[in-house]
Design a protein around this motif. Structure first.
Motif, mmCIF file in Angstrom:
data_model
loop_
_atom_site.group_PDB
_atom_site.id
_atom_site.type_symbol
_atom_site.label_atom_id
_atom_site.label_comp_id
_atom_site.label_asym_id
_atom_site.label_seq_id
_atom_site.Cartn_x
_atom_site.Cartn_y
_atom_site.Cartn_z
ATOM 1 N N HIS A 75 0.840 -1.208 0.000
ATOM 2 C CA HIS A 75 0.000 0.000 0.000
ATOM 3 C C HIS A 75 0.872 1.253 0.000
ATOM 4 C CE1 HIS A 75 -3.697 -2.228 0.553
ATOM 5 N NE2 HIS A 75 -3.192 -2.847 1.613
ATOM 6 N N LEU A 76 1.933 1.224 0.792
ATOM 7 C CA LEU A 76 2.823 2.381 0.859
ATOM 8 C C LEU A 76 3.563 2.573 -0.464
ATOM 9 C CD1 LEU A 76 4.076 4.694 2.437
ATOM 10 C CD2 LEU A 76 5.720 3.078 3.413
ATOM 11 N N VAL A 77 3.963 1.480 -1.101
ATOM 12 C CA VAL A 77 4.604 1.579 -2.414
ATOM 13 C C VAL A 77 3.661 2.249 -3.407
ATOM 14 C CG1 VAL A 77 5.414 0.250 -4.402
ATOM 15 C CG2 VAL A 77 6.188 -0.365 -2.103
ATOM 16 N N ASP A 78 2.398 1.808 -3.425
ATOM 17 C CA ASP A 78 1.427 2.358 -4.376
ATOM 18 C C ASP A 78 1.182 3.845 -4.123
ATOM 19 O OD1 ASP A 78 1.244 -0.178 -5.441
ATOM 20 O OD2 ASP A 78 -0.602 -0.694 -4.362
ATOM 21 N N LEU A 79 1.008 4.219 -2.852
ATOM 22 C CA LEU A 79 0.766 5.622 -2.514
ATOM 23 C C LEU A 79 1.976 6.485 -2.866
ATOM 24 C CD1 LEU A 79 -1.018 5.161 0.941
ATOM 25 C CD2 LEU A 79 -2.036 6.187 -1.111
ATOM 26 N N SER A 80 3.170 5.968 -2.577
ATOM 27 C CA SER A 80 4.386 6.734 -2.863
ATOM 28 C C SER A 80 4.566 6.940 -4.358
ATOM 29 C CB SER A 80 5.601 6.021 -2.273
ATOM 30 O OG SER A 80 5.474 5.869 -0.877
ATOM 31 N N ARG A 81 4.301 5.892 -5.140
ATOM 32 C CA ARG A 81 4.418 6.031 -6.593
ATOM 33 C C ARG A 81 3.378 7.010 -7.127
ATOM 34 N NH1 ARG A 81 5.170 -0.356 -8.224
ATOM 35 N NH2 ARG A 81 7.470 -0.428 -8.126
ATOM 36 N N GLU A 82 2.190 6.983 -6.538
ATOM 37 C CA GLU A 82 1.128 7.888 -6.983
ATOM 38 C C GLU A 82 1.576 9.343 -6.878
ATOM 39 O OE1 GLU A 82 -3.294 9.295 -5.416
ATOM 40 O OE2 GLU A 82 -2.613 7.248 -4.998
ATOM 41 N N LEU A 83 2.229 9.675 -5.771
ATOM 42 C CA LEU A 83 2.693 11.054 -5.603
ATOM 43 C C LEU A 83 3.944 11.323 -6.430
ATOM 44 C CD1 LEU A 83 2.546 13.825 -4.358
ATOM 45 C CD2 LEU A 83 3.645 12.934 -2.298
ATOM 46 N N LEU A 84 4.903 10.416 -6.380
ATOM 47 C CA LEU A 84 6.161 10.633 -7.089
ATOM 48 C C LEU A 84 5.927 10.833 -8.581
ATOM 49 C CD1 LEU A 84 9.255 10.660 -6.413
ATOM 50 C CD2 LEU A 84 9.306 8.324 -7.308
ATOM 51 N N ASP A 85 4.988 10.090 -9.149
ATOM 52 C CA ASP A 85 4.733 10.170 -10.586
ATOM 53 C C ASP A 85 4.158 11.520 -11.000
ATOM 54 O OD1 ASP A 85 5.693 7.641 -10.932
ATOM 55 O OD2 ASP A 85 3.733 6.665 -11.058
ATOM 56 N N ARG A 86 3.650 12.279 -10.038
ATOM 57 C CA ARG A 86 3.050 13.569 -10.371
ATOM 58 C C ARG A 86 4.035 14.731 -10.213
ATOM 59 N NH1 ARG A 86 -2.812 15.177 -8.706
ATOM 60 N NH2 ARG A 86 -2.155 16.703 -10.295
ATOM 61 N N ILE A 87 5.187 14.482 -9.607
ATOM 62 C CA ILE A 87 6.170 15.549 -9.418
ATOM 63 C C ILE A 87 7.003 15.687 -10.690
ATOM 64 C CG2 ILE A 87 8.101 16.370 -8.022
ATOM 65 C CD1 ILE A 87 5.511 16.225 -6.463
ATOM 66 N N ASP A 88 7.241 16.908 -11.104
ATOM 67 C CA ASP A 88 8.009 17.159 -12.324
ATOM 68 C C ASP A 88 9.380 16.483 -12.255
ATOM 69 O OD1 ASP A 88 5.982 18.654 -13.352
ATOM 70 O OD2 ASP A 88 6.911 20.603 -12.971
#
Length: 763
Positions: free
Chosen positions: A277-290
């Motif tokens: 769950h933490l991997v998924d949430l972290s990727r969700e945010l990281l993928d949106r950062i320039d």
């Protein structure tokens, strides 16, 4: 009559702190307000505290609701508010006395949509410190500015350090999302919507910190909190999607620095069943950062990002534990990439493995910078001794290294004789990084009124680095003692430009030479640098000065300060310490002005009246300060006597003493009681040194400089109230006190001041 300001105070489970919060609001200099207290279903006695307060002060009223979270609680309070302006306070924090007045008045002058001010962090153990999050946005007064003009305002993510114009709030219909971290989406949207905003440097808000400090396993690392943080960050990213590029980039950079880093750190504590769950949430945010923003982050951040993209949870955990435990504090030791390679790598977790690109571990030549510190400043037989450390970051310092130090006065360099010795380096190893330089009066006489600095040059192998000496540690480096080098010249060490350690020569300064006490006065004796001196005392908060009558004999003067008058003029703006600080300035007939230097001995002078204490003492720069505050138990001396550490003071109530150590990630603590002695001269608190060495003295942190234990001296009154003992400035100037314990010097203790309180670090 409708109040001009409505203050909304949501609270949940803060019964221990709510009374102090409401008292700080009630004491506001701005009296035309209503306070709407919203009980969000508190499970403790918070509502009882609130009801009792409302019964005493009609400006306060209570609303109760079923628990819905801080955002909906604020919305409920706003719906009941009637004022022209809106402000928010959390129930465990404090507001400064003049904060609301300053914010409302600037809005009245400028017509801006809202105004914000600086903030302080505080707790009982470490006192009051600046909030680094607010340092940049509120470093300067700015009237009628905007986030597009000053992009650092995107860092201003809290609601409670501001006053909003109610018409502005209503026009845009702001409501809080029913999540934690609800402030940022609303705060940033308000910055984008506003026509203009105002910023002031004054600290308007005091933000409580847990006694054990910022912790890596606080609630913010629980999965529910992480999920809300990602939701909040997503809302913020949506807001800036079409914002001007400078605002968009600054927001992305801030989220990468704070929120993405928090998610990476959470891997150090997440249960196994929540890892994906933490991997998924972290990727969700990281993928949106320039991507260009991520490429500019710290090398270690990029290693963690790469491990996340690879899905290597084991490496993510190791990286998080290393970081959370302080592994980056000194910077990892450099290691060769291979037997025949001259390339150096950071010795971070994952180095040499294949998951993360090897280039991310590569150490550049520009990373091998000079690191210096000042550890002790003391006068020895008329000479100034400065001890510190010097090393090239990430490299071992061996006996083949060369160290040169020179005093630079007006661009002229004066080489110094350097004594080197073994001390703890940035990696916790004892190596040849320690140094001492002694400056005699003849050399010190070359100093001028402009700061003189110390230039440090180190050669280690083929590398040669130089820079100015800085990095003042707690104790004498921060409260460096000054001294006369002849009858008219005083040398004052201390921080200078860019934080460099500096020396200034003060020739015939205006100074305080002696202090006497009568039954109701302080009698000040001094000497001015010019004829016909006038002595002025600063007015707290409101600014300006008041003249103090003098008896003058040439350049010598005597001033009398009635203690009752000092108490009557007290006007503190610090809701936690409740202290008023005033300074002295000497004026001359031709427009001269000089700050009054303390040369009146090595101890403060104080007088207790009722439940307040008035103290004459020195500032960090060596000048005279006048403090008025509640009675605080204050330590004036600390000595090692055989196997005992003995602390002494002259002022204090009927208290008992103990050294307190807070447990990691908790406000729970252990106490070691002191043997207390009271005499006509004051009190003493003695403890056996071995009692301050933890029974299981095992380093649990990868931080190479972490202490085994950090003890704080506490005083407990008969009613059970406990507070950290204050460290008097003259004691600060004599610290640190080093104590070696054990047959072969197994352990070392250091007595140091931290944020005005007395600590012992055991290693």
């Amino acid at each position: 009559m409708t109040p001009r300001l409505s203050v909304v105070v949501p609270f949940y489970g803060v019964g221990e702190y709510l009374g102090d919060c409401l008292e700080s609001i009630a004491r506001q200099a701005w009296t035309d307000f209503e306070a709407i207290l919203v009980d969000d279903g508190s499970p403790d006695d918070s509502a009882v505290v609130a009801k009792e307060f409302c019964d005493r002060d009609p400006r306060f009223r209570l609303i109760q609701q079923v628990n819905a979270g801080p955002g909906p609680a604020r919305d409920r309070g706003i719906s009941e508010a009637t004022g022209e302006y809106l402000a928010f306070v959390d129930g465990d924090d404090l507001v400064s006395r003049y904060g609301f007045a300053a914010l409302v008045r600037t809005l009245d002058r400028t017509g801006s949509d809202f105004a914000g001010g600086n903030a302080r962090r505080f707790n009982n153990s470490f006192g009051v410190r600046p909030s680094w999050l607010h340092k940049q946005p509120f470093a300067r007064v700015r009237h009628a500015t905007h986030v597009t003009e000053f992009p650092d305002l995107v860092l201003d993510r809290m609601l409670w350090n501001k006053v909003y114009r109610r018409s502005f709030w209503t026009e845009y219909g702001y409501t809080f999302p029913p999540i934690r971290y609800e402030d940022y989406p609303v705060a940033l949207k308000a910055h984008l919507d506003a026509v203009t905003v105002d910023t002031i440097t004054q600290a308007v808000y005091y933000w409580r910190e847990r006694e054990s400090g910022e912790s890596i396993t606080q609630q913010k690392f629980q999965l529910g909190n992480i999920r809300d943080r990602v939701t909040s960050a997503g809302m913020v990213l949506d807001l800036v999607e079409d914002a001007p590029p400078v605002v968009r980039r600054r927001t992305h950079a801030h989220l990468a620095q704070i929120d993405v880093l928090t998610l990476m750190s959470a891997f150090g504590t997440v249960p196994v069943e929540e890892e994906q769950h933490l991997v998924d949430l972290s990727r969700e945010l990281l993928d949106r950062i320039d991507t260009d923003v991520l490429a500019a982050t710290h090398r270690y951040d990029r290693i963690q990002h790469a491990a996340l993209r690879a899905g290597d949870v084991d490496l993510l955990r190791r990286l998080a534990v290393f970081r959370n435990s302080g592994g980056l504090r000194g910077g990892a030791r450099a290691v060769p990439r291979g037997k025949r390679s001259r390339q150096l790598d950071y010795n971070y977790p994952g180095q040499g493995e294949t998951v993360v690109p090897r280039r991310l571990y590569g150490l550049r030549e520009q990373d091998l910078t000079l690191a210096t510190s000042v550890r002790e400043v003391v006068w020895v037989d008329g000479k100034l001794s400065v001890k510190g450390t010097a090393e090239i970051r990430h490299l071992e310092t061996d006996r083949s290294s060369k160290l040169q130090i020179a005093l630079v006065v007006d661009d002229a360099s004066h080489p110094l004789e350097v004594r080197r010795y073994a001390a703890l380096d940035l990696h916790g190893d004892k190596s040849l990084v320690g140094f001492e330089v002694l400056l005699d009066p003849e050399l010190l006489a070359r100093c001028t009124g402009a700061p003189a600095h110390f230039e440090v040059r180190m050669r280690s192998g083929r590398r040669d680095r130089k820079g100015m000496l800085g990095g003042q540690g707690p104790g004498s480096p921060g409260w460096a003692p000054g001294a006369w080098i002849d009858e008219t010249n005083w040398i004052q060490p201390g921080p200078g430009k860019y934080g460099w350690f500096s020396l200034r020569r003060l020739t015939d300064p205006c100074r305080l030479t002696a202090v006497e006490q009568t039954d109701d006065e302080f009698v000040l004796h001094g000497r001015a640098s010019f004829d016909e001196p006038e002595l002025h005392l600063s007015r707290p908060v409101v600014g300006g000065e008041e003249e103090i009558p003098l008896q003058v004999d040439g350049r010598d003067f005597t001033a009398r300060l009635p203690i009752r008058d000092i108490l009557a003029a007290a006007n503190h703006d610090d809701p936690f310490g409740q202290r008023t600080t005033r300074s002295f300035r000497v004026h001359g007939p031709d427009g001269q002005q000089r700050v009054l230097l303390w040369t009146a001995g090595d101890s403060a002078v104080s007088r207790v009246v009722d439940d307040r204490v008035v103290t004459l003492t020195r500032s960090t720069g060596g000048y005279v300060n006048l403090h008025e505050s509640p009675i605080r138990t204050t330590a004036a001396h600390a000595v090692a006597e055989g196997n005992q550490l003995v602390v002494r003071g002259s002022e204090g109530r009927d208290v008992t003493f103990s050294w307190r150590r807070y447990l990691a990630d908790s406000d729970d603590h252990l106490d070691v009681e002191c043997r207390r002695t009271v005499s006509a001269d004051g009190w003493s608190a003695a403890v056996d040194v071995d009692a301050l060495i933890p029974v299981t003295a095992v380093k649990v942190s990868v931080d190479p400089l972490a202490a085994l234990a950090d003890w704080i001296l506490f005083a407990t009154s008969p009613d059970g109230a406990a507070h950290a003992v204050q460290c008097e400035p003259f004691l600060c100037s004599r610290l640190p006190l080093a104590i070696t314990y054990g047959t072969h010097g197994t352990h070392a203790l250091a007595v140091r001041p931290h944020a005005g309180t007395l600590h012992v670090e055991a290693r």
